[in-house]
Scaffold this motif. Sequence first.
Motif, short mmCIF file in Angstrom:
data_model
loop_
_atom_site.label_atom_id
_atom_site.label_comp_id
_atom_site.label_asym_id
_atom_site.label_seq_id
_atom_site.Cartn_x
_atom_site.Cartn_y
_atom_site.Cartn_z
N GLY A 92 7.08 -30.78 44.69
CA GLY A 92 8.01 -32.37 44.40
C GLY A 92 7.23 -33.11 45.26
N GLY A 116 7.07 -36.57 45.53
CA GLY A 116 7.89 -38.12 45.46
C GLY A 116 7.73 -38.83 46.88
N VAL A 117 8.54 -39.55 47.00
CA VAL A 117 8.62 -40.35 48.37
C VAL A 117 8.24 -39.44 49.51
N ILE A 118 9.23 -38.38 49.53
CA ILE A 118 9.34 -37.48 50.76
C ILE A 118 8.30 -36.43 50.60
N ASP A 152 3.83 -30.81 41.17
CA ASP A 152 4.66 -31.84 40.58
C ASP A 152 4.40 -32.00 39.59
N PRO A 153 5.35 -31.91 38.39
CA PRO A 153 4.89 -32.31 37.00
C PRO A 153 4.69 -33.67 36.50
N ASP A 154 4.92 -34.40 37.43
CA ASP A 154 4.94 -35.97 37.07
C ASP A 154 3.36 -36.40 36.93
N SER A 199 11.02 -30.65 47.88
CA SER A 199 11.18 -32.02 48.01
C SER A 199 11.65 -32.72 46.50
N VAL A 200 12.12 -31.54 45.68
CA VAL A 200 12.49 -32.33 44.33
C VAL A 200 13.85 -33.06 44.46
N GLU A 202 17.72 -34.66 44.37
CA GLU A 202 18.84 -33.94 45.17
C GLU A 202 19.86 -33.48 44.13
N LYS A 260 17.31 -27.56 42.42
CA LYS A 260 16.78 -26.93 43.64
C LYS A 260 16.81 -25.46 43.72
N SER A 280 14.07 -30.39 51.87
CA SER A 280 14.27 -31.63 52.27
C SER A 280 15.70 -32.06 52.03
N SER A 330 18.92 -33.99 51.55
CA SER A 330 19.83 -34.86 52.45
C SER A 330 21.30 -34.66 52.67
N PRO A 341 13.68 -34.24 56.54
CA PRO A 341 12.96 -35.43 57.52
C PRO A 341 13.52 -36.39 57.02
N1 LIG Z 1 14.05 -40.84 49.83
C1 LIG Z 1 14.56 -40.56 50.88
O1 LIG Z 1 14.75 -41.56 51.78
C2 LIG Z 1 14.55 -39.26 51.55
C3 LIG Z 1 15.05 -38.21 50.60
N2 LIG Z 1 15.24 -36.94 51.11
C4 LIG Z 1 15.29 -35.73 50.11
O2 LIG Z 1 14.24 -35.58 49.69
C5 LIG Z 1 14.33 -34.84 48.43
C6 LIG Z 1 13.36 -35.58 47.28
O3 LIG Z 1 13.57 -37.12 47.41
P1 LIG Z 1 12.88 -38.23 47.02
O4 LIG Z 1 11.15 -37.74 47.61
O5 LIG Z 1 13.15 -39.52 47.44
O6 LIG Z 1 12.68 -38.14 45.35
P2 LIG Z 1 11.55 -38.77 44.59
O7 LIG Z 1 12.27 -38.95 43.31
O8 LIG Z 1 10.78 -39.76 45.07
O9 LIG Z 1 10.62 -37.51 44.18
C7 LIG Z 1 11.05 -36.36 43.55
C8 LIG Z 1 9.77 -35.65 42.88
O10 LIG Z 1 10.10 -34.31 42.63
C9 LIG Z 1 9.38 -33.97 41.23
N3 LIG Z 1 10.11 -33.19 40.56
C10 LIG Z 1 10.99 -33.23 39.72
N4 LIG Z 1 11.38 -32.03 39.25
C11 LIG Z 1 10.25 -30.92 39.86
C12 LIG Z 1 10.15 -29.55 39.57
N5 LIG Z 1 10.88 -28.80 38.94
N6 LIG Z 1 9.24 -29.06 40.50
C13 LIG Z 1 8.36 -29.88 41.10
N7 LIG Z 1 8.53 -31.33 41.31
C14 LIG Z 1 9.61 -31.86 40.45
C15 LIG Z 1 9.55 -35.49 40.57
O11 LIG Z 1 8.63 -35.55 39.67
C16 LIG Z 1 9.20 -36.50 41.87
O12 LIG Z 1 7.90 -36.81 41.78
C17 LIG Z 1 15.70 -34.84 47.87
O13 LIG Z 1 16.33 -33.83 48.20
C18 LIG Z 1 16.18 -36.08 48.86
O14 LIG Z 1 17.59 -35.99 49.16
C19 LIG Z 1 15.19 -36.64 52.46
C20 LIG Z 1 14.98 -37.60 53.37
C21 LIG Z 1 14.89 -39.11 53.06
#
Ligand SMILES: NC(=O)C1=CN([C@@H]2O[C@H](COP(=O)(O)OP(=O)(O)OC[C@H]3O[C@@H](n4cnc5c(N)ncnc54)[C@H](O)[C@@H]3O)[C@@H](O)[C@H]2O)C=CC1
Length: 491
Positions: free
Chosen positions: A9, A11-13, A32-34, A85-86, A88, A93, A113, A115, A137
């Motif tokens: 995963g 994305g942002v995190i 990450d499949p994106d 970090s996929v 929530e 997960k 990761s 939350s 994080p």
């Molecule tokens: N954004 C934030 O402020 C924070 C988020 N988190 C936690 O981090 C985790 C990810 O959150 P973000 O990065 O914000 O989400 P995001 O939406 O930015 O990124 C998620 C990524 O996971 C990918 N993804 C989806 N399904 C997948 C799979 N089966 N295998 C591999 N990759 C896959 C998506 O393509 C995407 O790039 C969540 O659990 C969230 O609670 C933790 C701390 C802060």
Amino acid sequence: MSRIAAVIGGGVIGGGWAARFLLNGWDVRVFDPDPEAERKIGEVLDNARRSLPGLGNVALPEEGRLSFHATMPEAVAGAAWIQESVPERLELKRKVFQAVQAACDVGAVIGSSTSGFKPSELQGCATRPEQIVVTHPFNPVYLLPLVELVPSEANPPEVVAQAKAVLTGLGMYPLHVRKEIDAHIADRLLEAVWREALWLVNDGIATTEEIDNAIRYGFGIRWAQMGLFETYRVAGGEAGMAHFIAQFGPCLQWPWTKLMDVPELTDALVEQIASQSDAQSGAHSIRALERIRDNNLVGIIRSLQPTNWGAGALQNAHDQARSGDMGLVQDISEVADIAAPVLTINRAVPLDWIDYNGHMTEARYLDAFAAATDRFMQIIGCTPEYIASGGSFFTAETHIRHIDEARAGARIQVRTRVLMAEGKKMQLWHEMVEGERMLATAEHMLLHVDLSTRRSVPPPPQIAGALQRFAAAHAGLDLPEGVGRAVGAPR
Ligand SMILES: NC(=O)C1=CN([C@@H]2O[C@H](COP(=O)(O)OP(=O)(O)OC[C@H]3O[C@@H](n4cnc5c(N)ncnc54)[C@H](O)[C@@H]3O)[C@@H](O)[C@H]2O)C=CC1
Ligand SMILES: C[N+](C)(C)CC(=O)CC(=O)[O-]
């Protein structure tokens, strides 16, 4: 243990984790499949490369290798750390953990990761629950040191210890959450403030900007260095915490907050918040806001280093732990070749050293050279303990030549040699380089001083002896170009 991390995963995190591992010398494999993941991580990395390396005063190791993988097994096989970090969603997960565990090493740590989910929830359908812990994080992961490390009863102490060691090695602060709880520690606090802020907008009391101003001009700055309890202890005056609670405790019963209720996130409320947020910050792109945020965070964390406090103390300890690996010695006995100029600075240029011309500003050259002198003093025995006992060196004269530019994040090194050491005088020559490129030179005349009389006196035999060893060995080197140079009188 390999130094391979798999990021599941991106994305942002996940992007932030990739940057944190990579810039600390780990190889990083992303799944990450994106189809946009590579571009997005590239942009996060650009921001991380300009901000993280200069956060401390010691260079980071050489960057690791980044690769993107089409399948999960390919990414996780052989990795020592797997960071999930996929999005929530618990079911997603759990599915990811099953797939990861089918291909990863039994000894690898799998950090999530999440939350809010408890580790025992995540471990629900796992083949090896003991391998999975929460490592929550904070954004931006590459700059903020906090990571909540939450094990469940299924995790043996060795896994927790292994996770702590890796996270500490990344310059992070693993906060061991001893008892699992929904949303861990920090997000419970953040959610309380967030809920109250939504009410204030919903009820038309304040705009998003006014709420942000209420935080950033006041208690937000305070929290960055002392947190909540230490701040309130001070606010209790000389009688401290007990007096503070006696005075403000009863307010908790008053209708100051709506903490348990959440406003309904109707379309109208979401639109109101989004348009206020656009009015407040829409002039900047998200990437530009990230850079502004990073500049500010670096400045705040670096401002806490001289006082050795909070995140500054953590960074200092991280620097100290790595300085030997980066070739920086503390004592003459550790110097491998006494005849060679001594490495006294090995660091990256931090963001707060950059000026309006987009390069390292002139005052910071002196900053770096002064730090080089400090390290050289330490090496010849003028240690903090010796200084506390009443002796030191004062700089009497400096001449700096600016030869080339250095940008944010550039790795700079200073090598120091003794030009002359006689009685109370010590003449040093520093050369600053970025790779092969000479950036600047500095020549300093220093005098050894008795700190009680503030008068110059010869150093004691142990310091004079160490200095003479360098002076004799460096006398065999060619005189550097530019020695004795002055700006000269106007014609
Ligand atoms: N954004 C934030 O402020 C924070 C988020 N988190 C936690 O981090 C985790 C990810 O959150 P973000 O990065 O914000 O989400 P995001 O939406 O930015 O990124 C998620 C990524 O996971 C990918 N993804 C989806 N399904 C997948 C799979 N089966 N295998 C591999 N990759 C896959 C998506 O393509 C995407 O790039 C969540 O659990 C969230 O609670 C933790 C701390 C802060
Ligand atoms: C909003 N959030 C719950 C995803 C926030 C976090 O988990 C931590 C952070 O970076 O604020």
